[in-house]
Design a protein around this motif. Structure first.
Motif: not given
Length: 280
Positions: A151, A153, A156, A162-164, A166, A184-185, A187, A193, A256
């Motif tokens: 992961k 991170h 912002s 702001e995203r995670t 994976n 990618t997820e 927030k 993205n 996502n």
């Protein structure tokens, strides 16, 4: 027949400058991926990449070789990556069953003979998103759950990105020939993205958007940095990006997406960054 497929061809960036909205959507948008009791595939000559979806509801679905492959089985000369974006399911590979929960991934190596998709609950079927690329070597099947992903991170809330990230099927997690996939997820409150965007001329990339709330949409940006175009997408649709094209998007809500790549190397960081102020 449960499998539908179409072929897509290569595109020169100079020609792309003359495409109108209808032509851009025809060539790069993958509109119908997830249909009940169907496997839908698009075979692109860009890196010989295949993108598809399988939704088993009332019956199991078998991944069969399509005519362009000229093969006895789908994985005769190919590797496959699959991520489940729906309800719980099962993927059976050569007699071994792999339970697939929401957002779990699996890598299926060259030489695998029989691949079958099943759903646990027909009322909440699995939606299996499929990527495939040619393979030169056999690697074993490996399942990667969302919890096992590497992961990152990034971004912002101040820059709305702001995203995670994976990293599910990349070389630090599973051995592959050239295929890489991740998810990618974004927030809540973030909509951009891959911003700043980038190019990687040694690979193509396909973006698949899902968990887009009802009534919302995605605006995907593509093209050369000094000659960009946009394309609007709905939930569970994908865009094919040639190696000369940026790939970035903004949504009317957070969402996502799954990125899938194939090409010359497995270096995830091999990319040429483009500053937002240089985009035209």
């Amino acid at each position: 027949m449960s499998t539908n497929f179409e072929e897509r061809y290569n595109y020169h960036p100079d020609d792309f400058k003359n495409y109108d909205t209808t032509r851009i959507r025809k060539e790069f948008l993958v509109e119908k991926l997830m249909e009940p009791d169907k496997i839908n595939l698009v075979y692109s000559v860009i890196e010989r990449f295949i993108v598809g979806g399988a939704v088993p509801v009332n019956k199991a679905l078998k991944l069969e070789p399509i005519d362009p492959l000229k093969a006895s089985c789908f994985c005769e000369r190919r590797e496959v990556g699959i991520i489940n974006v729906g309800g719980a399911g099962v993927i059976e590979v050569d007699g071994t069953e792999y339970p697939m929960n929401h957002k779990d991934a699996i890598y299926i190596g060259k030489g695998s003979r029989d691949v079958t998709f099943k759903s646990v609950d027909p009322e909440n079927p699995a939606h299996f998103y499929i990527n495939s690329a040619p393979a030169h070597k056999e690697y074993p099947v490996k399942q990667v759950t969302l919890g096992q992903a590497n992961k990152l991170h990034l971004g912002s809330l101040q820059t709305s990105n702001e995203r995670t990230i994976n990293q599910l099927l990349i070389n630090s997690v599973v051995e592959t020939c050239q295929l890489q996939m991740g998810m990618t997820e974004l927030k809540p409150g973030s909509v951009w993205n891959t911003m700043p965007p980038h190019l990687h001329s040694r690979r193509n990339e396909v973006y698949f958007y899902f968990n887009v709330p009802e009534g919302q949409a995605i605006c995907h940006f593509m093209g050369q940095p000094n000659e960009t175009r946009h394309i609007w997408l709905q939930n569970e649709q994908a865009v094919i990006s040639p190696n000369w094209s940026i790939h970035s998007a903004a949504g009317t809500s957070n969402y996502n997406f799954i990125w899938g790549m194939a090409g010359e190397n497995l270096d995830y960081s091999d990319m040429d960054a483009i500053q937002p102020t240089d985009l035209k």
